[in-house]
Design a protein around this motif. Structure first.
Motif, PDB file in Angstrom:
ATOM      1  N   ASP A  89       0.828  -1.210   0.000  1.00 15.55           N
ATOM      2  CA  ASP A  89       0.000   0.000   0.000  1.00 15.55           C
ATOM      3  C   ASP A  89       0.861   1.257   0.000  1.00 15.55           C
ATOM      4  N   ASN A  90       1.982   1.201   0.711  1.00 11.22           N
ATOM      5  CA  ASN A  90       2.875   2.348   0.791  1.00 11.22           C
ATOM      6  C   ASN A  90       3.310   2.802  -0.597  1.00 11.22           C
ATOM      7  N   PHE A  91       3.788   1.877  -1.411  1.00 16.86           N
ATOM      8  CA  PHE A  91       4.318   2.272  -2.716  1.00 16.86           C
ATOM      9  C   PHE A  91       3.209   2.687  -3.675  1.00 16.86           C
ATOM     10  N   LEU A  92       2.048   2.084  -3.553  1.00 16.14           N
ATOM     11  CA  LEU A  92       0.935   2.514  -4.397  1.00 16.14           C
ATOM     12  C   LEU A  92       0.449   3.898  -3.989  1.00 16.14           C
ATOM     13  N   TRP A  93       0.430   4.204  -2.701  1.00 17.92           N
ATOM     14  CA  TRP A  93       0.073   5.547  -2.250  1.00 17.92           C
ATOM     15  C   TRP A  93       1.048   6.597  -2.777  1.00 17.92           C
ATOM     16  N   ASN A  94       2.344   6.234  -2.812  1.00 17.78           N
ATOM     17  CA  ASN A  94       3.334   7.186  -3.330  1.00 17.78           C
ATOM     18  C   ASN A  94       2.981   7.643  -4.739  1.00 17.78           C
ATOM     19  N   LEU A  95       2.424   6.735  -5.532  1.00 20.48           N
ATOM     20  CA  LEU A  95       2.102   7.066  -6.917  1.00 20.48           C
ATOM     21  C   LEU A  95       0.933   8.031  -7.023  1.00 20.48           C
ATOM     22  N   GLU A  96       0.223   8.275  -5.930  1.00 17.39           N
ATOM     23  CA  GLU A  96      -0.865   9.251  -5.906  1.00 17.39           C
ATOM     24  C   GLU A  96      -0.380  10.640  -5.495  1.00 17.39           C
ATOM     25  N   SER A  97       0.889  10.770  -5.192  1.00 18.52           N
ATOM     26  CA  SER A  97       1.430  12.032  -4.683  1.00 18.52           C
ATOM     27  C   SER A  97       1.464  13.103  -5.768  1.00 18.52           C
ATOM     28  N   ALA A  98       1.793  14.335  -5.344  1.00 17.45           N
ATOM     29  CA  ALA A  98       1.883  15.447  -6.289  1.00 17.45           C
ATOM     30  C   ALA A  98       3.181  15.430  -7.078  1.00 17.45           C
TER      31      ALA A  98
END
Length: 485
Positions: free
Chosen positions: A225-234
């Motif tokens: 989940d951590n790395f997938l969340w990173n891909l939602e960043s600005a």
């Protein structure tokens, strides 16, 4: 008015620049580069609140001393609190750290993300969150309150993109004989690099090998989940630079980073005369010891704060140093060295073994050091590149194989010691030959390239350089967020 100004100064607060929340991951190799970046941002007028725990707050001391009016700590007791001076793991610690901080930090962020928010100390509303790429649990918190989150990557852009590609695409080695020799390719990256399965991060391999469809373990799921969340960043902010990774930076937008902007702001570490080495006595002792040796004749050996080479690997390197007669400084920390190796080296005056803290920056900058035997952690790669010292690359795990490939095959400022990692012990004779390729006269070519790269890094951080432009662009973006545009 004067009384109000005095009260504000006493509270350690300031007005003016945008207010940014900075969230490090509590491991020294991750914290230090993000704190260095924080110092650069504070020097350009930004106001920062930096999250810490009781065990990590001491690492903020140089930052707070340098910027007392614009940086303040935000300390939360943490169930994941641990000593960051030595090895740490990504797993249970990773999950516990997120679980312990998510709720209290979320409450704090909600109270300071409103346009009319104020905490009585002049910091004002938070306009952005910058957090380590192992702290992606801050992404949904930032999204909830409507502020952008930027990912800080202490790794280079190649390793960062490749690691996120793994969790985005989920490649898996075939079972049985079909899996032998399997390599993971990264077709969306320039040159479509491929890496043997055993060189892929154990963090990822453990996840996909945990069972059909992936591991059900909550810690493993938190990492995915951590790395997938990173891909939602600005955006991503990387401790790298164009002279070292221009091939990947110039190819933006990178599909493996969801097409997000990458700000290349490295090297973020301060120049060597302001590194704040916390044991000047040890630094002086090492410098004095190195003074006795000719230029480029000594190997500096360190596997970082988180990596301990197994006894068999350490024994192979010790034997190679003795067989080749290469003088050395070995920052061994907790490494188990062969019996009487240290005593023999000390008696011959050819080796210095350091336990505990080692003055790595000072050692690498010494004229006598001609080689850095390293696991290729990114901080070490950047420090070696900035010092103009070629590397003997010995990657073991994590992002180190990506970094080593970059240093050996692309920048050509390193010679490979071994590609076997923890699973393969190189022959001592082979290691001795590799040492001879780097240290002394035989290493003139790779050493010349390393010095050329160091000059390019110095130019990058100087006035008008690529790193300076990237840093200024990042600051301007944060200022525009602060102005509401």
């Amino acid at each position: 008015m004067a009384a109000a100004a005095a009260e504000q100064a006493a509270s350690g607060s300031t007005t003016g620049g945008p207010h940014v929340l900075v969230v490090p991951y509590p491991a020294q190799g991750h914290m230090q580069p993000l704190l260095h970046l924080a110092s650069l941002l504070a020097a350009r007028g930004l106001r920062l609140t930096v999250v810490a725990t009781p065990a990590t707050v001491y690492l903020l001391a140089p930052l707070l001393a340098a910027h007392p009016s614009s940086v303040r700590p935000l300390t939360f007791p943490s169930a994941a609190d641990h000593d960051t001076s030595g090895p740490t793991s990504v797993g249970a610690d990773f999950h516990a750290h997120a679980a312990a901080l998510r709720a209290p930090l979320g409450e704090w962020l909600r109270s300071r993300a409103r346009s009319d928010s104020g905490d009585g100390e002049g910091t004002g509303r938070v306009v952005a969150v910058i957090s380590d790429f192992f702290c992606a649990w801050t992404q949904p918190l930032a999204a909830e309150v409507g502020v952008p989150r930027l990912v800080f990557a202490p790794s280079g852009v190649l390793a960062t993109a490749a690691t996120h590609s793994l969790f985005r695409r989920m490649p898996r080695a075939p079972e049985g004989d079909a899996g032998r020799g399997y390599a993971v390719s990264f077709p969306a990256l320039p040159g479509a690099p491929a890496f043997p399965w055993r060189q892929i991060s154990r963090m990822y391999r453990s996840y996909v090998e945990g069972g059909a469809g992936g591991s059900s373990d909550e810690h493993a799921e938190a990492i995915k989940d951590n790395f997938l969340w990173n891909l939602e960043s600005a955006a991503f902010v990387c401790n790298t630079c164009h002279p070292l990774e221009g091939k990947y930076l110039d190819a933006q937008p990178l599909e493996d980073l969801a097409g997000k902007r990458v700000w290349a702001v490295g090297p973020v570490a301060p120049p060597p005369d302001s590194t704040g080495e916390h044991d000047p006595g040890t630094a002086s002792d090492v410098t004095a010891w190195l003074d006795a040796f000719p230029d480029s004749s000594v190997a500096y050996v360190s596997f970082g704060t988180m990596m301990v080479p197994p006894p068999a690997h350490a024994a192979a390197l010790a034997s190679a140093l003795e067989r080749s007669g290469t003088p050395f400084v070995w920052a061994s920390a907790t490494t188990k060295l062969p019996d009487r190796f240290e005593e023999r080296a000390a008696a011959a005056g050819t080796g210095l073994v350091l336990r505990g803290w080692a003055p790595q920056v000072a050692a690498l900058r010494h004229r006598a050091v001609g080689c850095f035997v390293t696991h290729c952690g990114w901080n070490s790669v950047m420090e070696s590149a900035a010092a103009g010292v070629p590397m003997l690359a010995w990657p073991m795990a994590a992002d180190q194989f990506f970094n080593a490939r970059l240093a050996v095959e692309e920048a050509r400022v390193a010679v490979a010691a071994s590609w076997g990692g923890f699973g393969g012990v190189p022959d001592a004779e082979d290691l001795a030959r590799a040492l001879s390729e780097v240290v002394g006269e035989a290493g003139a070519g790779v050493r010349a390239r390393a010095k050329e790269l160091a000059v390019m890094l110095e130019e990058a951080v100087g006035e008008g350089g690529s790193t300076r432009r990237e840093l200024d662009g990042l600051v301007q973006e944060l200022r525009e967020l602060g102005s509401g545009r």
